[in-house]
Design a protein around this motif. Structure first.
Motif, PDB file in Angstrom:
ATOM      1  N   ARG A  37     -11.416  25.124 -26.302  1.00 21.99           N
ATOM      2  CA  ARG A  37     -10.394  25.492 -25.923  1.00 21.99           C
ATOM      3  C   ARG A  37      -8.732  25.138 -26.246  1.00 21.99           C
ATOM      4  O   ARG A  37      -7.826  25.309 -25.489  1.00 21.99           O
ATOM      5  N   GLU A  41      -5.871  27.356 -24.003  1.00 20.47           N
ATOM      6  CA  GLU A  41      -4.313  26.889 -23.649  1.00 20.47           C
ATOM      7  C   GLU A  41      -3.267  27.214 -24.499  1.00 20.47           C
ATOM      8  O   GLU A  41      -2.433  27.952 -24.134  1.00 20.47           O
ATOM      9  N   GLU A  45      -0.648  29.928 -21.969  1.00 19.74           N
ATOM     10  CA  GLU A  45       0.727  29.515 -22.238  1.00 19.74           C
ATOM     11  C   GLU A  45       1.840  30.843 -22.512  1.00 19.74           C
ATOM     12  O   GLU A  45       2.432  30.994 -21.713  1.00 19.74           O
ATOM     13  N   ALA A 110       1.345  18.534 -19.997  1.00 18.58           N
ATOM     14  CA  ALA A 110       0.294  17.695 -21.082  1.00 18.58           C
ATOM     15  C   ALA A 110       0.874  16.787 -22.662  1.00 18.58           C
ATOM     16  O   ALA A 110       0.499  16.708 -22.756  1.00 18.58           O
TER      17      ALA A 110
END
Length: 117
Positions: A37, A41, A45, A110
């Motif tokens: 994960r 991420e 990005e 986030a």
């Protein structure tokens, strides 16, 4: 880490009743436990950021082309579709700005959600 990031980090640590060092150790451990994960991420990005930089480069090239167009107009040339082309560039620049704003908002959300977790 810039001042805003440090302030957000310190606020998150305080909200968890932890020192900055303890909070950092916890956050690193949590990220290390779910590498798939975390890597996904970061990769997603980075891909978005890479695309924004590519779009910025293209807009820079377009800027050069518009300068050439203005030079041609000043020399008496006819540019029949200039208004449509200019509007297309304005629209692209607006979409790029919206995408950058959305990316920053996503990062801020986030960070806030990570601090609340």
């Amino acid at each position: 880490m810039n001042d805003a990031e440090l302030a957000r980090f310190t606020t998150a640590a305080e909200a968890c009743e932890m020192s900055n060092a303890a909070f950092l150790a916890y956050a690193v451990d949590k990220a290390a436990r779910d590498l798939t994960r975390t890597a996904a991420e970061i990769a997603a990005e980075r891909q978005v950021i890479d695309e924004l930089f590519a779009a910025r480069r293209h807009l820079g090239r377009i800027h050069g082309l518009f300068n050439q167009t203005v030079k041609a107009l000043n020399s008496g040339a006819d540019v029949p579709h200039l208004d449509a082309a200019a509007q297309t560039v304005v629209n692209a620049a607006s979409r790029m700005e919206e995408a950058a704003d959305a990316l920053l908002a996503h990062r801020d959300n986030a960070a806030e959600n990570g601090a609340a977790a």
